[in-house]
Write an enzyme that holds these catalytic residues in place. Structure first.
Site, PDB file in Angstrom:
ATOM      1  N   GLY A  46       0.716  -1.207  -0.031  1.00 21.91           N
ATOM      2  CA  GLY A  46      -0.285  -0.119   0.122  1.00 21.91           C
ATOM      3  C   GLY A  46       0.696   1.246   0.133  1.00 21.91           C
ATOM      4  O   GLY A  46       1.791   1.414   0.206  1.00 21.91           O
ATOM      5  N   GLN A  51       2.741   9.927   1.016  1.00 23.76           N
ATOM      6  CA  GLN A  51       4.851   9.446   1.287  1.00 23.76           C
ATOM      7  C   GLN A  51       5.939   9.550   0.363  1.00 23.76           C
ATOM      8  O   GLN A  51       6.711   9.238   0.554  1.00 23.76           O
ATOM      9  CB  GLN A  51       4.313   7.468   1.472  1.00 23.76           C
ATOM     10  CG  GLN A  51       3.166   7.267   2.615  1.00 23.76           C
ATOM     11  CD  GLN A  51       3.273   5.765   3.132  1.00 23.76           C
ATOM     12  OE1 GLN A  51       2.434   5.809   2.336  1.00 23.76           O
ATOM     13  NE2 GLN A  51       4.211   5.448   3.625  1.00 23.76           N
ATOM     14  N   CYS A  94       5.619  -0.027   7.252  1.00 23.66           N
ATOM     15  CA  CYS A  94       5.336   1.194   6.921  1.00 23.66           C
ATOM     16  C   CYS A  94       7.084   1.455   6.321  1.00 23.66           C
ATOM     17  O   CYS A  94       8.172   1.259   6.571  1.00 23.66           O
ATOM     18  CB  CYS A  94       4.734   2.105   7.927  1.00 23.66           C
ATOM     19  SG  CYS A  94       4.428   3.517   7.192  1.00 23.66           S
ATOM     20  N   LEU A  95       6.271   1.589   4.903  1.00 18.93           N
ATOM     21  CA  LEU A  95       7.228   1.809   3.645  1.00 18.93           C
ATOM     22  C   LEU A  95       8.201   3.135   4.665  1.00 18.93           C
ATOM     23  O   LEU A  95      10.069   3.668   4.357  1.00 18.93           O
ATOM     24  CB  LEU A  95       7.144   2.115   2.754  1.00 18.93           C
ATOM     25  CG  LEU A  95       6.521   0.625   2.080  1.00 18.93           C
ATOM     26  CD1 LEU A  95       6.199   1.061   0.516  1.00 18.93           C
ATOM     27  CD2 LEU A  95       7.739  -0.067   1.854  1.00 18.93           C
ATOM     28  N   HIS A 136      -4.836   1.539   7.789  1.00 20.24           N
ATOM     29  CA  HIS A 136      -3.313   2.078   8.176  1.00 20.24           C
ATOM     30  C   HIS A 136      -2.962   3.317   6.944  1.00 20.24           C
ATOM     31  O   HIS A 136      -2.263   4.456   6.733  1.00 20.24           O
ATOM     32  CB  HIS A 136      -1.895   0.803   7.639  1.00 20.24           C
ATOM     33  CG  HIS A 136      -0.411   1.655   7.686  1.00 20.24           C
ATOM     34  ND1 HIS A 136      -0.086   1.304   7.879  1.00 20.24           N
ATOM     35  CD2 HIS A 136       0.044   2.364   6.018  1.00 20.24           C
ATOM     36  CE1 HIS A 136       1.251   1.045   8.251  1.00 20.24           C
ATOM     37  NE2 HIS A 136       1.622   2.054   7.081  1.00 20.24           N
ATOM     38  N   GLU A 137      -2.982   2.794   5.513  1.00 20.44           N
ATOM     39  CA  GLU A 137      -3.333   4.267   4.349  1.00 20.44           C
ATOM     40  C   GLU A 137      -4.420   5.396   5.087  1.00 20.44           C
ATOM     41  O   GLU A 137      -3.442   6.477   4.267  1.00 20.44           O
ATOM     42  CB  GLU A 137      -4.002   3.691   3.526  1.00 20.44           C
ATOM     43  CG  GLU A 137      -2.603   2.104   3.151  1.00 20.44           C
ATOM     44  CD  GLU A 137      -1.278   2.330   2.992  1.00 20.44           C
ATOM     45  OE1 GLU A 137      -0.825   3.808   3.010  1.00 20.44           O
ATOM     46  OE2 GLU A 137      -0.280   1.792   3.617  1.00 20.44           O
ATOM     47  N   HIS A 140      -2.301   7.648   6.884  1.00 25.80           N
ATOM     48  CA  HIS A 140      -1.261   8.630   6.289  1.00 25.80           C
ATOM     49  C   HIS A 140      -2.630  10.140   6.517  1.00 25.80           C
ATOM     50  O   HIS A 140      -1.218  10.631   6.716  1.00 25.80           O
ATOM     51  CB  HIS A 140      -1.134   7.674   5.375  1.00 25.80           C
ATOM     52  CG  HIS A 140      -0.057   6.428   5.732  1.00 25.80           C
ATOM     53  ND1 HIS A 140       1.323   6.824   6.399  1.00 25.80           N
ATOM     54  CD2 HIS A 140       0.074   5.448   5.620  1.00 25.80           C
ATOM     55  CE1 HIS A 140       2.312   6.266   6.476  1.00 25.80           C
ATOM     56  NE2 HIS A 140       1.569   4.993   6.152  1.00 25.80           N
TER      57      HIS A 140
HETATM   58  O1  K1U Z   1       3.767   2.613   4.555  1.00 26.91           O
HETATM   59  C1  K1U Z   1       3.137   1.923   3.841  1.00 26.91           C
HETATM   60  O2  K1U Z   1       2.105   2.433   4.264  1.00 26.91           O
HETATM   61  C2  K1U Z   1       2.855   0.705   2.806  1.00 26.91           C
HETATM   62  C3  K1U Z   1       2.608  -0.697   4.073  1.00 26.91           C
HETATM   63  C4  K1U Z   1       1.461  -0.794   4.105  1.00 26.91           C
HETATM   64  C5  K1U Z   1       0.662  -1.468   5.184  1.00 26.91           C
HETATM   65  C6  K1U Z   1       1.783  -2.705   5.719  1.00 26.91           C
HETATM   66  C7  K1U Z   1       1.337  -3.872   6.771  1.00 26.91           C
HETATM   67  C8  K1U Z   1       0.324  -3.393   7.165  1.00 26.91           C
HETATM   68  C9  K1U Z   1      -0.794  -3.240   6.742  1.00 26.91           C
HETATM   69  C10 K1U Z   1      -0.216  -1.841   6.034  1.00 26.91           C
HETATM   70  C11 K1U Z   1       3.994  -2.053   4.113  1.00 26.91           C
HETATM   71  O3  K1U Z   1       3.359  -2.706   2.040  1.00 26.91           O
HETATM   72  S1  K1U Z   1       5.223  -2.839   4.373  1.00 26.91           S
HETATM   73  C12 K1U Z   1       5.509  -3.693   3.929  1.00 26.91           C
HETATM   74  C13 K1U Z   1       4.945  -4.844   3.750  1.00 26.91           C
HETATM   75  O4  K1U Z   1       3.880  -5.030   4.080  1.00 26.91           O
HETATM   76  C14 K1U Z   1       5.296  -5.796   2.132  1.00 26.91           C
HETATM   77  C15 K1U Z   1       6.047  -5.527   1.270  1.00 26.91           C
HETATM   78  C16 K1U Z   1       6.267  -7.023   1.168  1.00 26.91           C
HETATM   79  C17 K1U Z   1       5.875  -8.122   0.417  1.00 26.91           C
HETATM   80  C18 K1U Z   1       4.548  -8.021   1.628  1.00 26.91           C
HETATM   81  C19 K1U Z   1       4.237  -6.754   2.591  1.00 26.91           C
HETATM   82 ZN    ZN Z   2       2.899   3.270   6.114  1.00 24.78          ZN
END
Ligand code: K1U
Ligand code: ZN
Length: 180
Positions: A46, A51, A94-95, A136-137, A140
């Protein structure tokens, strides 16, 4: 499509409340295309526009597994209409808070309203990872990060972990980054 740098804590923009979009124009579709490319490159599941430094209420998501066909989803001006009382835990990342994963409890089902890529209004229930990720998004969009739900001690430790990681890799842009 362009891969944009992803802002990380403690960038103050991540605390901004994002503004609604007037209409789903070609300019917004270009933004969504860039966000999706940036999210795939990271990789993540997401991404909210803030971001990548754009304070507008736009989110992209793809919850398809590695073996599945891509399933991009686009959310413009999303609203949560209803939530259930039951909560579900998920080990969130979270990225914008790289290398930190913590368990967060959120409502297990939420009813959503949003405009899609074509500007069409959609209303639907989200559950499982979809419910977790959209909440979560949408946080943000309000300037809230998942670490804001942690105890002060856990949050301090999380921020210290990010700072330490940034010392060794100060810029983590995508491989196709056109800004440096
Ligand atoms: O930064 C963000 O908002 C993105 C975040 C989204 C998220 C992940 C987990 C729970 C709620 C919201 C991510 O994508 S973190 C990376 C991640 O979860 C992932 C990366 C590669 C493969 C699978 C998952
Ligand atoms: Zn995030």
């Amino acid at each position: 499509m362009t891969i944009r740098p992803i802002l990380t804590v403690p960038n103050p923009l991540l605390k901004e409340v994002s503004k609604p979009v007037d209409a789903v124009t070609d300019e917004i579709r270009v933004l969504m295309d860039d966000m999706l490319e940036t999210m795939y490159d990271a990789p993540g599941i997401g991404l909210a526009a803030i971001q990548i430094g754009k304070p507008v209420r736009v989110i992209v998501m793809d919850l398809a597994g590695p073996e599945d066909e891509p399933n991009p989803q686009y959310f413009v001006n999303p609203e949560i209409l209803e939530t259930v009382e039951e909560t579900a835990p998920y080990d969130e990342g979270c990225l914008s808070v790289p290398q930190v994963y913590e368990t967060i409890d959120r409502p297990s089902r939420v009813r959503l309203k949003y405009l899609n890529y074509d500007g069409k209004e959609v209303e639907e229930w989200a559950e499982g990872l979809y419910a977790t990720c959209i909440q979560h998004e949408m946080d943000h969009l309000e300037g809230t990060l998942f670490i804001d739900y942690l105890s002060r001690l856990k949050k301090t430790r999380a921020l210290a972990k990010v700072k330490k990681a940034q010392k060794f890799a100060p810029v983590a842009h995508g491989s196709d980054c056109d800004c440096c």
